[in-house]
Design an enzyme around this catalytic site. Structure first.
Site, PDB file in Angstrom:
ATOM      1  N   SER A 296     -11.596  -9.014 -13.209  1.00  0.00           N
ATOM      2  CA  SER A 296     -12.881  -8.603 -13.778  1.00  0.00           C
ATOM      3  C   SER A 296     -12.851  -7.108 -14.075  1.00  0.00           C
ATOM      4  CB  SER A 296     -14.010  -8.922 -12.792  1.00  0.00           C
ATOM      5  OG  SER A 296     -13.983  -8.016 -11.694  1.00  0.00           O
TER       6      SER A 296
ATOM      7  N   ARG B 167     -13.961  -4.717 -12.419  1.00  0.00           N
ATOM      8  CA  ARG B 167     -13.692  -3.882 -11.244  1.00  0.00           C
ATOM      9  C   ARG B 167     -12.239  -3.907 -10.801  1.00  0.00           C
ATOM     10  NH1 ARG B 167     -19.043  -3.831  -7.304  1.00  0.00           N
ATOM     11  NH2 ARG B 167     -20.563  -3.529  -8.973  1.00  0.00           N
TER      12      ARG B 167
ATOM     13  N   HIS C 121       0.829  -1.217   0.000  1.00  0.00           N
ATOM     14  CA  HIS C 121       0.000   0.000   0.000  1.00  0.00           C
ATOM     15  C   HIS C 121       0.864   1.268   0.000  1.00  0.00           C
ATOM     16  CE1 HIS C 121      -3.784  -2.217   0.693  1.00  0.00           C
ATOM     17  NE2 HIS C 121      -3.053  -2.994   1.459  1.00  0.00           N
TER      18      HIS C 121
ATOM     19  N   TRP D  13     -20.606 -13.126   2.698  1.00  0.00           N
ATOM     20  CA  TRP D  13     -21.884 -13.515   3.282  1.00  0.00           C
ATOM     21  C   TRP D  13     -22.971 -13.198   2.261  1.00  0.00           C
ATOM     22  CZ3 TRP D  13     -22.081 -11.279   8.976  1.00  0.00           C
ATOM     23  CH2 TRP D  13     -21.045 -11.848   9.729  1.00  0.00           C
TER      24      TRP D  13
ATOM     25  N   ASN E 185     -10.393  -3.011   2.108  1.00  0.00           N
ATOM     26  CA  ASN E 185     -10.049  -2.950   0.688  1.00  0.00           C
ATOM     27  C   ASN E 185     -11.288  -2.599  -0.126  1.00  0.00           C
ATOM     28  OD1 ASN E 185      -7.250  -3.726   0.772  1.00  0.00           O
ATOM     29  ND2 ASN E 185      -7.898  -5.822   1.180  1.00  0.00           N
TER      30      ASN E 185
ATOM     31  N   HIS F  71     -11.121 -16.788  -5.775  1.00  0.00           N
ATOM     32  CA  HIS F  71     -12.232 -15.840  -5.699  1.00  0.00           C
ATOM     33  C   HIS F  71     -11.732 -14.410  -5.879  1.00  0.00           C
ATOM     34  CE1 HIS F  71     -16.306 -14.974  -3.450  1.00  0.00           C
ATOM     35  NE2 HIS F  71     -16.312 -14.608  -4.703  1.00  0.00           N
TER      36      HIS F  71
END
Length: 510
Positions: free
Chosen positions: A201, A203, A75, A307, A148, A194
């Site tokens: 993608s 994003r 970062h 979730w 994030n 994941h």
């Protein structure tokens, strides 16, 4: 006269001068002593040697040599701003936190956006996860929500974090970004699948910092009255709308304006002072009872999992607004330090393994980078009084005077607060053998499969495969084939598309 056609970032010096010109004084040393001449060293004659007594020269050089602190290991490149958080919906039934005490309550905040893997001078438009960290200056102390722009992450166990970051950084021999390193680690640890799919993608390259969501990512706990515990996820959605850059546009911007996102955020806040429209996000939580957590088909404390919203819907809590740029970037943003262990009354941690590791690692890296007293720097200072037994070290601005520096003592403490027992988590029962338990094979594909089949439309699938193939084409055949097998386990269709794309000679967008 100021040229108002230029953007606020370009006009910063002109505007500062107009505001401060009546107060500008003479140049001094750090001790406030007037400097008689600033354009020449003191020498013996016009062409002679410099004399040792030229204090201004030595102060200038010595300070300059120390003006760069070590950049963050991760970062490193980022931008930040200040503003406030406002409660709009009551969640006091879940937590005794004074941040959420009543509707209308406002708390000052600082926010830092960042890229994960790049160096301090890297471009803002690279494909990389974005850090999204919030610092709440509460009357109960500092609360840091260090997240994030993704709800998930690459690994479950903190012992793997240094290994992952090394694989994303530079090759120690060539000093170049190495795609064999990058994909070798990721394909060997399929729990990263994941997050990798999210990263490649649409994003994966946000259009600036204002047009992305933020997530606390980990599972946290909320502590209510009578020490009642509720598991929680924190989510903040941009009110500017999601916007992303396609790879070609991102590459073009990187060549023209590598500080694109930093500039955009600065200008949006400065322009907002005229339009009263500042960057803002809506703040939500998801909640899960301890009893519900026992009956889920997935581990609720696994940061590689989300979730499901249909089972645990978003609960609106408030909003935060960024309405003030840093007064000085180094003091306010480069020196700001976020620590996940800064959890104020009513907000706690969870058994999330990666979170448990972060609770101890962040403070340690801040002490190395900024010094033992980094929390005494203005931007990191709490509103309430600090009383403890820590003394001395570099930058000990608040060294607590003559108060005793040991415990126990009979000279006024300080002693622990007996009221603190009302907001700490209830006792937790744990059992099992002490041993190594590798969670690497804990259901790595069911949620990525949902992402592929239900979240992405056909165009999104095609662009994801294109982006993955473009990166994998730069790896060795052995690593490339292993990665394809991983994505085939997400869905055979995804694996087939990727395999076919890699078999062609066409190089698609980088």
């Amino acid at each position: 006269m100021s040229n108002n056609k230029r953007d606020p970032a370009s006009r910063q010096l002109e505007e500062w001068y107009e505001k401060n010109k009546s107060q500008i004084g003479y140049v001094t040393s750090e001790a406030g002593v007037a400097v008689p001449y600033a354009d020449s060293s003191i020498t013996v004659g016009k062409y002679g040697p410099i004399v040792l007594e030229d204090f201004n020269l030595f102060e200038q050089l010595a300070h300059f040599n120390r003006e760069r602190i070590p950049e963050r290991v991760v970062h490193a490149k980022g931008a930040g701003a200040f503003g406030y958080f406002e409660v709009t919906h009551d969640i006091s039934k879940y937590t005794v936190s004074k941040v959420f005490e009543y509707v209308g309550k406002k708390t000052n905040i600082a926010v830092r956006f960042s890229q994960v893997a790049g160096n301090l001078g890297s471009a803002d438009t690279v494909r990389d996860p974005r850090g999204f960290a919030l610092k709440f200056y509460t009357e109960e102390g500092i609360w840091d929500l260090v997240g994030n722009n993704t709800p998930i992450f690459f690994m479950r166990d903190p012992i793997l974090f240094p290994m992952f970051i090394k694989s994303q950084k530079r090759n120690p021999v060539t000093n170049l970004r190495d795609w064999d390193m990058f994909w070798d680690y990721l394909s060997l640890r399929p729990e990263s699948t994941h997050q990798v799919m999210f990263l490649f993608s649409d994003r994966g390259i946000p259009d600036g910092h204002r047009h992305q969501h933020g997530f606390g990512s980990h599972t946290f706990s909320l502590i209510g009255k009578d020490r009642k515990l509720t598991w929680c996820k924190f989510i903040y959605k941009t009110n500017q709308g999601i916007k992303n850059l396609d790879p070609d546009k991102a590459q073009e911007i990187a060549g023209k304006d590598p500080d694109y996102a930093l500039r955009d955020l600065y200008n949006a806040i400065e322009n907002g002072k005229k339009t009263k429209e500042f960057p803002s996000w809506t703040f939500y939580i998801q909640v899960m009872t301890p009893e519900e957590a026992k009956h889920q088909s997935f581990n609720p404390f696994d940061i590689t999992k989300v979730w499901p919203h249909e089972d645990f819907p978003l609960i609106k809590v408030g909003k935060f607004v960024l309405n003030q740029n840093p007064g000085n970037y180094f003091a306010d943003i480069e020196q700001i330090a976020f620590s996940p262990n800064n959890l104020t009354p009513g907000i706690g941690a969870s058994p999330d393994r990666l979170l448990q590791g972060r609770l101890i690692s962040y403070q340690d890296t801040h002490r190395y980078r900024l010094g033992a007293n980094y929390e005494q720097l203005v931007v990191n200072t709490t509103l309430n009084k600090v009383s403890n037994f820590q003394r001395d070290g570099r930058d000990a601005v608040n060294n607590q005077g003559g108060a005793p520096n040991y415990h126990p003592n009979s000279f006024g403490g300080p002693d622990p607060d007996p009221n603190a027992m009302s907001w700490i988590p209830p006792p937790a029962k744990v059992e099992g053998d002490v041993d190594y338990y590798d969670l690497g094979e804990d259901d790595n594909y069911s949620q990525p499969r949902v992402f592929w089949n239900k979240v992405l439309d056909e165009g999104g699938k095609s662009r994801l495969v294109d982006n993955l193939a473009n990166s994998l084409k730069m790896t060795s055949e052995r690593i490339r084939n292993r990665a394809v097998e991983v994505f085939s386990k997400v869905d055979p269709d995804m694996g087939d598309r990727l395999r076919n794309m890699l078999a062609t000679e066409i190089v698609v967008n980088l």
